[in-house]
Scaffold this motif. Structure first.
Motif, PDB file in Angstrom:
ATOM      1  N   ASP A  40      51.696 -37.123  47.314  1.00 57.37           N
ATOM      2  CA  ASP A  40      51.067 -35.856  46.906  1.00 57.37           C
ATOM      3  C   ASP A  40      49.670 -36.092  46.363  1.00 57.37           C
ATOM      4  OD1 ASP A  40      53.379 -34.560  47.625  1.00 57.37           O
ATOM      5  OD2 ASP A  40      54.202 -34.514  45.587  1.00 57.37           O
ATOM      6  N   LEU A  41      49.498 -37.166  45.586  1.00 57.30           N
ATOM      7  CA  LEU A  41      48.177 -37.472  45.036  1.00 57.30           C
ATOM      8  C   LEU A  41      47.187 -37.807  46.134  1.00 57.30           C
ATOM      9  CD1 LEU A  41      46.487 -37.852  42.473  1.00 57.30           C
ATOM     10  CD2 LEU A  41      47.222 -40.251  42.423  1.00 57.30           C
ATOM     11  N   ALA A  42      47.650 -38.497  47.179  1.00 57.71           N
ATOM     12  CA  ALA A  42      46.766 -38.824  48.301  1.00 57.71           C
ATOM     13  C   ALA A  42      46.323 -37.555  49.031  1.00 57.71           C
ATOM     14  CB  ALA A  42      47.488 -39.772  49.261  1.00 57.71           C
ATOM     15  N   PHE A  43      47.273 -36.633  49.271  1.00 58.38           N
ATOM     16  CA  PHE A  43      46.916 -35.367  49.918  1.00 58.38           C
ATOM     17  C   PHE A  43      45.929 -34.570  49.061  1.00 58.38           C
ATOM     18  CE2 PHE A  43      50.897 -35.666  52.540  1.00 58.38           C
ATOM     19  CZ  PHE A  43      50.259 -35.598  53.767  1.00 58.38           C
ATOM     20  N   PHE A  44      46.206 -34.498  47.757  1.00 50.29           N
ATOM     21  CA  PHE A  44      45.338 -33.721  46.865  1.00 50.29           C
ATOM     22  C   PHE A  44      43.943 -34.344  46.789  1.00 50.29           C
ATOM     23  CE2 PHE A  44      43.778 -33.012  42.446  1.00 50.29           C
ATOM     24  CZ  PHE A  44      43.508 -31.656  42.573  1.00 50.29           C
ATOM     25  N   SER A  45      43.863 -35.658  46.706  1.00 48.07           N
ATOM     26  CA  SER A  45      42.564 -36.338  46.625  1.00 48.07           C
ATOM     27  C   SER A  45      41.743 -36.099  47.886  1.00 48.07           C
ATOM     28  CB  SER A  45      42.772 -37.835  46.401  1.00 48.07           C
ATOM     29  OG  SER A  45      43.485 -38.074  45.198  1.00 48.07           O
ATOM     30  N   SER A  46      42.394 -36.128  49.037  1.00 46.62           N
ATOM     31  CA  SER A  46      41.659 -35.893  50.282  1.00 46.62           C
ATOM     32  C   SER A  46      41.136 -34.463  50.361  1.00 46.62           C
ATOM     33  CB  SER A  46      42.558 -36.189  51.480  1.00 46.62           C
ATOM     34  OG  SER A  46      43.658 -35.312  51.505  1.00 46.62           O
ATOM     35  N   ASN A  47      41.895 -33.513  49.804  1.00 42.91           N
ATOM     36  CA  ASN A  47      41.434 -32.121  49.819  1.00 42.91           C
ATOM     37  C   ASN A  47      40.295 -31.878  48.843  1.00 42.91           C
ATOM     38  OD1 ASN A  47      43.135 -29.947  51.487  1.00 42.91           O
ATOM     39  ND2 ASN A  47      44.516 -31.606  50.905  1.00 42.91           N
ATOM     40  N   LEU A  48      40.150 -32.753  47.839  1.00 44.26           N
ATOM     41  CA  LEU A  48      39.041 -32.596  46.900  1.00 44.26           C
ATOM     42  C   LEU A  48      37.685 -32.773  47.576  1.00 44.26           C
ATOM     43  CD1 LEU A  48      40.331 -34.385  43.655  1.00 44.26           C
ATOM     44  CD2 LEU A  48      40.011 -31.941  44.034  1.00 44.26           C
ATOM     45  N   LEU A  49      37.672 -33.404  48.743  1.00 41.17           N
ATOM     46  CA  LEU A  49      36.418 -33.540  49.480  1.00 41.17           C
ATOM     47  C   LEU A  49      35.872 -32.176  49.924  1.00 41.17           C
ATOM     48  CD1 LEU A  49      37.359 -36.637  51.698  1.00 41.17           C
ATOM     49  CD2 LEU A  49      35.958 -36.606  49.608  1.00 41.17           C
ATOM     50  N   LYS A  50      36.749 -31.181  49.965  1.00 39.69           N
ATOM     51  CA  LYS A  50      36.336 -29.831  50.366  1.00 39.69           C
ATOM     52  C   LYS A  50      36.153 -28.914  49.164  1.00 39.69           C
ATOM     53  CE  LYS A  50      38.864 -30.186  54.743  1.00 39.69           C
ATOM     54  NZ  LYS A  50      39.888 -29.563  55.621  1.00 39.69           N
ATOM     55  N   LEU A  51      35.929 -29.521  48.006  1.00 44.02           N
ATOM     56  CA  LEU A  51      35.813 -28.734  46.776  1.00 44.02           C
ATOM     57  C   LEU A  51      34.683 -27.725  46.853  1.00 44.02           C
ATOM     58  CD1 LEU A  51      37.002 -28.406  43.920  1.00 44.02           C
ATOM     59  CD2 LEU A  51      35.313 -30.059  43.113  1.00 44.02           C
ATOM     60  N   ALA A  52      33.530 -28.143  47.384  1.00 43.07           N
ATOM     61  CA  ALA A  52      32.365 -27.258  47.448  1.00 43.07           C
ATOM     62  C   ALA A  52      32.475 -26.231  48.568  1.00 43.07           C
ATOM     63  CB  ALA A  52      31.091 -28.082  47.623  1.00 43.07           C
ATOM     64  N   ASP A  53      33.407 -26.425  49.500  1.00 45.10           N
ATOM     65  CA  ASP A  53      33.529 -25.526  50.645  1.00 45.10           C
ATOM     66  C   ASP A  53      34.560 -24.431  50.435  1.00 45.10           C
ATOM     67  OD1 ASP A  53      31.655 -27.064  52.050  1.00 45.10           O
ATOM     68  OD2 ASP A  53      33.209 -28.463  52.733  1.00 45.10           O
ATOM     69  N   GLY A  54      35.004 -24.245  49.208  1.00 40.76           N
ATOM     70  CA  GLY A  54      35.979 -23.207  48.896  1.00 40.76           C
ATOM     71  C   GLY A  54      37.144 -23.706  48.081  1.00 40.76           C
ATOM     72  N   GLY A  55      37.223 -25.027  47.919  1.00 40.99           N
ATOM     73  CA  GLY A  55      38.303 -25.577  47.124  1.00 40.99           C
ATOM     74  C   GLY A  55      38.221 -25.216  45.654  1.00 40.99           C
ATOM     75  N   TRP A  56      37.038 -24.808  45.215  1.00 44.68           N
ATOM     76  CA  TRP A  56      36.850 -24.413  43.816  1.00 44.68           C
ATOM     77  C   TRP A  56      37.602 -23.120  43.479  1.00 44.68           C
ATOM     78  CZ3 TRP A  56      34.921 -19.538  43.552  1.00 44.68           C
ATOM     79  CH2 TRP A  56      34.237 -19.068  44.661  1.00 44.68           C
ATOM     80  N   PHE A  57      37.924 -22.319  44.510  1.00 49.45           N
ATOM     81  CA  PHE A  57      38.478 -20.991  44.275  1.00 49.45           C
ATOM     82  C   PHE A  57      39.847 -21.046  43.589  1.00 49.45           C
ATOM     83  CE2 PHE A  57      40.614 -17.060  45.886  1.00 49.45           C
ATOM     84  CZ  PHE A  57      39.821 -16.152  45.202  1.00 49.45           C
ATOM     85  N   PRO A  58      40.847 -21.780  44.097  1.00 46.38           N
ATOM     86  CA  PRO A  58      42.135 -21.826  43.390  1.00 46.38           C
ATOM     87  C   PRO A  58      42.038 -22.509  42.032  1.00 46.38           C
ATOM     88  CG  PRO A  58      42.120 -23.400  45.188  1.00 46.38           C
ATOM     89  CD  PRO A  58      40.897 -22.552  45.352  1.00 46.38           C
ATOM     90  N   LEU A  59      41.127 -23.475  41.901  1.00 41.70           N
ATOM     91  CA  LEU A  59      40.952 -24.135  40.606  1.00 41.70           C
ATOM     92  C   LEU A  59      40.376 -23.163  39.582  1.00 41.70           C
ATOM     93  CD1 LEU A  59      39.588 -27.635  41.691  1.00 41.70           C
ATOM     94  CD2 LEU A  59      41.945 -26.956  41.181  1.00 41.70           C
TER      95      LEU A  59
END
Length: 282
Positions: free
Chosen positions: A68-87
């Protein structure tokens, strides 16, 4: 209100991202973070609630945690592309929930500091008792053995005391059901005054008038037509010297103002409820 609020926010999210592909980054972070949190909570459940050995708990959850941590870390690369929204949503919800929790703690601490012992108070009152009027008064109090603010205001402004007085505390337990045989705990205080504790499980549906009818045949008869329910309606006054940041105290004061009243929650008859307000500084 919550459902309509969610509807409005969903519409705004669709208008903001415009397409499902733009929402992919936000969706990925939301799902993988949810999986990671579930794995962590699973560890605490099997270790501290079920009491399994530490080594077994680590072995059972560590593999899922790493994945799960590996999946979450890889998705953090898209933080600026909309990943900030759920956070951002999570941070907002967490702030509101933590503010409510800390605000309730400060409020209860303040009420406990100002509380007056009920037995001693009644002894002092009946040395020179006020005028007694017919009927039953039900005073709701957060903690057994303390004088409700509603009673203090009633004596101060109306200068009367009912013929029968019930000091009722509703306790919600962390069990699903509490049977009717354990619903009430009664203690006679003298002078037709009673301390009553009403117990509910989290799946029981609170109904205070129905619960108080269980007092029939136990030394007391409750007449619904001559019973009045006195509630304290507290107004929160934020201060600069409080236990939270001033903006959080203002947020809690607004949340407390908008909170559902105890009368509806406990199914009290609307034509028998008297609310007496007080201002509390936190």
């Amino acid at each position: 209100f919550v459902n309509w609020g969610l509807f409005v926010l969903i519409v705004l999210a669709v208008l903001l991202f415009k397409s499902s592909s733009n929402l992919a980054a936000a969706y990925g972070i939301a799902v993988t973070l949810d999986m990671l949190i579930t794995t962590v909570l699973t560890f605490f459940v099997i270790r501290y609630a079920w009491g399994y050995p530490l080594a077994l708990c680590l072995a059972a959850t560590s593999v899922f945690f790493v994945v799960d941590l590996a999946f979450f870390s890889s998705n953090l690369l898209k933080l600026a592309d909309g990943g900030w929204f759920p956070l951002l949503i999570a941070a907002g919800v967490f702030t509101v929930m933590l503010t409510w929790k800390d605000g309730r703690r400060l409020l209860n601490k303040k009420l406990a500091a100002d509380a007056i012992d009920l037995t001693s108070f009644l002894e002092a009152v009946f040395v020179s008792p006020p005028t007694r009027v017919s009927g039953t008064a039900v005073f709701l109090t957060a903690a057994p053995g303390t004088v409700p603010n509603a009673m203090l205001h009633n004596l101060k402004h109306n200068k009367v005391l009912h013929e029968v007085n019930l000091f009722v505390t509703v306790v919600n337990h962390e069990v699903p059901w509490i049977g009717m045989n354990k619903r009430l705990e009664l203690e006679a205080l003298g002078h037709d005054c009673w301390q009553v504790v009403v117990n509910y499980g989290f799946k029981n549906e609170p109904d205070l008038p129905r619960a108080l009818q269980l007092m029939t045949g136990r030394g007391f008869e409750l007449d619904p037509m001559s019973t009045s329910y006195f509630l304290s309606r507290d107004t929160i006054a934020p201060t600069l010297s409080g236990g939270m940041a001033h903006w959080r105290e203002k947020l809690f004061a607004q949340m407390h103002l908008n909170a559902s009243g105890a009368a509806n929650f406990l199914k009290l008859p609307s034509n028998s409820v008297v609310e007496l307000g007080s201002k509390i500084e936190i």
